[in-house]
Design an enzyme around this catalytic site. Structure first.
Site, PDB file in Angstrom:
ATOM      1  CD  GLU A 425      15.208 -29.892 -37.019  1.00  0.00           C
ATOM      2  OE1 GLU A 425      16.337 -29.359 -36.992  1.00  0.00           O
ATOM      3  OE2 GLU A 425      14.991 -31.034 -36.593  1.00  0.00           O
ATOM      4  CD  GLU A 501      15.115 -34.526 -39.614  1.00  0.00           C
ATOM      5  OE1 GLU A 501      14.657 -33.668 -40.395  1.00  0.00           O
ATOM      6  OE2 GLU A 501      16.155 -34.359 -38.963  1.00  0.00           O
TER       7      GLU A 501
HETATM    8  C1  GAL Z   1      17.726 -32.435 -37.770  1.00  0.00           C
HETATM    9  C2  GAL Z   1      17.780 -31.733 -39.115  1.00  0.00           C
HETATM   10  C3  GAL Z   1      18.497 -32.565 -40.144  1.00  0.00           C
HETATM   11  C4  GAL Z   1      19.779 -33.076 -39.574  1.00  0.00           C
HETATM   12  C5  GAL Z   1      19.466 -33.915 -38.363  1.00  0.00           C
HETATM   13  C6  GAL Z   1      20.660 -34.575 -37.732  1.00  0.00           C
HETATM   14  O1  GAL Z   1      17.549 -31.559 -36.743  1.00  0.00           O
HETATM   15  O2  GAL Z   1      16.491 -31.463 -39.565  1.00  0.00           O
HETATM   16  O3  GAL Z   1      18.757 -31.791 -41.279  1.00  0.00           O
HETATM   17  O4  GAL Z   1      20.567 -32.004 -39.243  1.00  0.00           O
HETATM   18  O5  GAL Z   1      18.890 -33.069 -37.401  1.00  0.00           O
HETATM   19  O6  GAL Z   1      20.286 -35.246 -36.561  1.00  0.00           O
END
Ligand code: GAL
Length: 808
Positions: A425, A501
């Site tokens: 990100e 993710e």
């Molecule tokens: C994502 C990020 C992670 C964490 C997660 C929480 O956007 O890559 O590191 O912050 O959100 O939802």
């Protein structure tokens, strides 16, 4: 080579571990002197450090606390979370005292003969801004706390005298989005080897071809001298020699060997078969260096037709993201703690790990090789554009390439690694400079390792579709944004999408909120989130929304859930509320105890064992007669529920909603104390499995469940004891909050304690803590002497708990 419909076929074997008589490897773990704060001249040989603390490495100086609201308090607008104004965030980096300077010193001696050798000082990682001195001379630095690095210190050493290594570390405020920890938290080694020897990280082992009955292993060995000879023997896991060869021809600084293994056993998560190669380097008849290396044989491909294939079989990533902390142990690497995590994940059916958002420990990779996990090795959370003021953006220009090179060089031989990630990100997803950076970093990875593809976890999906950023990557990784998968699949040329993710569903173990309704950013006065698993973030979603894509779209190659375990810092949705100081995202809590969500994933991912799990607990004094929904997480399609023998009807998985497809839910059940029983049915209507939970009576005694009972007497081994408050019949009391006191006698010592409550300000290294939702975990460490260990735990009004362990 990575484009749609063009297969990207990679054939590889890999190596780990180095040991042999010709080289002497000493792990510098004991007798480090340590102090916090700036010290003038601490690098000098004559500096007097006698009043510094004596510690062992791996070490995390900040995990001992105390927790403090003011530490690294950040008044920020988190843009990637869609915030439009700055607010005060406490606990974002864990509220532990990691900021500032720390100094370490260690002593060792070398002989005159050693000075004829090459002596390397290696660090697997030091948090952070390491400056390393040997005998008062500056030998080098490494800003990024997650990088592996080493220095040739041969020229700075003095024979027959004590030599001093001094390491200065410094952590800045506003440098992280989670608890980064502090200190020399990974291993440090001294490698003494001949000047004529293998180069450090100099071996690259791949398999260029695997036919039905043979594999061609390709070993490139870089060496430090001319006119050498290399002899290589390969042994199977049983120790039998399966191939051997000698090579006299040297090309510049390298040897190239092609070795055939007959009837190779391929490495996979189901069968993580490892071979060993023994490499011997000769000058004439003199053996000058040798290395023993474990490796696996496997091949991977990523194509539009078949997605990700391992050994020719389409395999979806059933993965989790993991931060580097080990909960109550902080960031100090411990192999047993990592093994426990992976054992828990294996039982869930998980087959892949993403080291978010940085380089993994080498111990974690060794375990993934041995235990069978696919690995996505990540590098950065930030490139040139900042997420936090003092983040990696400061170092990107000068260090990014060096850090990527070391990541690949140090880890490329691990069979578990099937993909690199150049970033997570990164705000550079916006703007044309970012596209160039993505291309450049990917090329650095390709140059160093042409056998594996590269991804970036992307959350700004519209921007990367428009700019070409997403199209240029080998593997387009999407973070969340389930509503954009289809569009990204159409727009990107690769022909597949990976959920780099997913979910970011939040829950607190054993806590349930009513009424049971789906919603995002839900907040409650007790600063906990509901374990009905219906709460998520504005940018994220429920697990079921990912499951639909994973199941219905063959072009989705898998997912990495955020996260396998809770971690210190980032207490969303309570990052503005003290004392929340650790995450709620975990499938397991900070103590490593499974939350209900564990069984939701297990019911899909573990395809060899059945899952039948009931939630919530059934101790709802005061809710008698009130609607108290019951969920069942199971791999069976239908089940019948009974409360005190009365049927509540049969529920069957259906396509009505995403949740109905994956969970059995009785939304109207009323609470009455007693027994909840679920009977799962096979398709033909016969009973497949049954499970029941009961209302517990008053807390009566403690149940102690160790994850093993034998320890190695090496001063590092750990046992994790799950302690549950139970009633007189042994039924767990799910709401018990009892202060417990731990006492460890004999050949072990108390190491840490954790209850998984994200709002607890009790430190982990003192042997007292309250149970949270009726449980906590006690960690006992072996000493260096063998013998029996007795752990006794007291709680007021409870019969003592006692357990005998053994260290040998
Ligand atoms: C994502 C990020 C992670 C964490 C997660 C929480 O956007 O890559 O590191 O912050 O959100 O939802």
């Amino acid at each position: 080579m990575f484009f749609k419909k063009v297969p990207f076929l990679i054939l590889c074997t890999f190596s780990v571990g180095l040991f042999a008589q010709e080289r002497e490897i000493t792990t510098l773990s004991d007798n480090w002197k340590f102090t916090k704060g700036e010290v003038q001249n601490a690098q000098n040989i004559a500096f007097n450090d006698t009043d510094w603390e004596t510690v062992s490495v791996p070490h995390d100086w900040a995990i001992y606390g105390p927790f403090d609201k003011e530490i690294d308090k950040q008044t920020v607008k988190i843009e990637q979370n869609g915030e439009d104004k700055a607010t005060e965030k406490t606990g974002r980096t864990g509220s532990l005292p990691f900021i500032g300077v720390g100094w370490y010193r260690n002593y060792f001696s070398v002989s005159k003969a050693d000075l004829e050798k090459q002596i390397l000082l290696t660090f697997d990682g030091a948090m952070s801004n390491a400056k390393v001195y040997v005998n008062g001379t500056f030998v080098g630095e490494r800003p990024y706390g997650y990088s592996y690095f080493y220095f040739d210190i041969s020229e700075y050493l003095i024979a027959d005298k004590e030599n001093v290594i001094a390491v200065r570390l410094e952590n800045q405020p506003f440098s992280s989005r989670w608890y980064p920890g502090a200190g020399i938290y990974r291993k440090v080694q001294l490698i003494k080897k001949n000047k004529k020897s293998f180069q450090h990280w100099g071996q690259t082992i791949t398999t260029t071809q695997i036919l039905e009955k043979e594999a061609l292993v390709h070993i490139v060995s870089k060496v430090n001298e001319k006119n050498l000879r290399i002899e290589t023997t390969i042994k199977n896991a049983e120790g039998d020699v399966v191939a051997s060869t000698t090579e006299n021809d040297q090309f510049g600084d390298q040897f190239i060997q092609n070795i055939k293994i007959e009837n190779p056993k391929l490495w996979s998560p189901e069968n993580p078969y490892l071979y060993t190669s023994e490499l011997k380097l000769y000058k004439g008849n003199q053996l000058v260096d040798s290395q023993k290396i474990q490796f696996g044989v496997r091949f991977i491909s990523y194509t539009a037709e078949n997605g990700f294939q391992l050994n020719g079989k389409t395999t979806k990533f059933k993965g989790v993201c993991l931060h580097h902390d080990l909960g109550p142990l902080g960031i100090a690497v411990n192999k047993e703690a990592l093994r426990r995590q992976l054992t828990i994940l294996k039982d869930m059916g998980c087959n892949a790990i993403r080291s978010s958002h940085n380089m993994p420990s080498l111990e974690q990779l060794e375990l993934c090789d041995e235990m069978g996990f696919l690995f996505l090795a990540e590098s950065f959370d930030e490139w040139k554009k900042p997420k936090v003021k003092n983040g990696y953006n400061q170092y990107f220009d000068n260090w990014a390439e060096k850090d990527v090179v070391n990541l690949v060089k140090a880890t490329k031989n691990h069979p578990c690694i099937v993909m690199w990630s150049a970033g997570n990100e990164v705000p550079d997803q916006y703007g044309s400079e970012g596209v160039k950076r993505a291309k450049w970093l990917q090329e650095v990875f390709h140059r160093e390792d042409p056998t594996r593809p590269v991804t970036v976890g992307m959350d700004q999906v519209k921007a990367v579709m428009a700019s070409g950023f997403g199209a240029l990557l080998d593997i387009p990784g999407l973070n969340y944004r389930v509503h954009l998968y289809e569009e990204a699949y159409e727009k990107f040329p690769q022909g597949f999408i990976m959920g780099s993710e997913t979910a970011s569903t939040v829950s607190s173990r054993g806590i349930y909120k009513f009424p049971v309704e789906n919603g995002y950013n839900k907040q409650y006065e007790d600063l906990q989130s509901s374990s009905y698993d219906v709460e998520y973030c504005s940018w994220s979603n429920l697990p079921d929304d990912d499951f639909v894509l994973q199941d219905d779209k063959p072009w989705v190659i898998g997912e990495f859930v955020w996260t396998g375990f809770d971690y210190l810092g980032e207490p969303t949705p309570y990052d503005e509320y003290w004392p929340s100081r650790s995450s709620y995202f975990g499938i397991c809590d900070l103590a490593g105890l499974p939350k209900d969500r564990y069984y939701l994933y297990r019911s899909r991912w573990n395809t060899t064992e059945n899952t039948l799990h009931i939630l919530p607990h059934w101790n709802w004094e005061g809710r008698e007669g009130e609607t108290t929904p019951i969920f069942v997480y199971t791999n069976f399609k239908k089940a019948e529920l009974f409360i005190n023998g009365k049927s509540q009807g049969v529920q069957e998985k259906s396509n009505k909603t995403h949740q109905n497809r994956y969970r059995l839910m009785w939304m109207d059940t009323k609470y009455e104390p007693g027994t909840v029983k679920v009977v799962a049915y096979n398709d033909d209507g016969t009973v497949a499995m049954e499970k029941e939970i009961k209302t517990a009576g008053k807390p009566h005694h403690l149940k102690l469940e160790p994850n093993k009972t034998m320890l190695k007497a090496n001063g590092e081994d750990l046992i994790f004891i799950t302690v549950s408050v139970v009633d007189k019949n042994g039924i767990e009391c799910p709401t018990a909050t009892k202060m417990l006191k731990v006492n460890v006698k004999g050949a072990g010592s108390f190491k840490a304690i954790c209850n998984g409550d994200a709002t607890s300000l009790d430190v982990f290294h003192e042997p007292n803590m309250e149970t949270f939702s009726g449980k906590l975990v006690v960690i006992v460490q072996s000493k260096k002497t063998a013998g029996p260990i007795e752990v006794s735990i007291k709680g007021s009004g409870l019969k003592h708990g006692k357990i005998q362990l053994q260290s040998e």
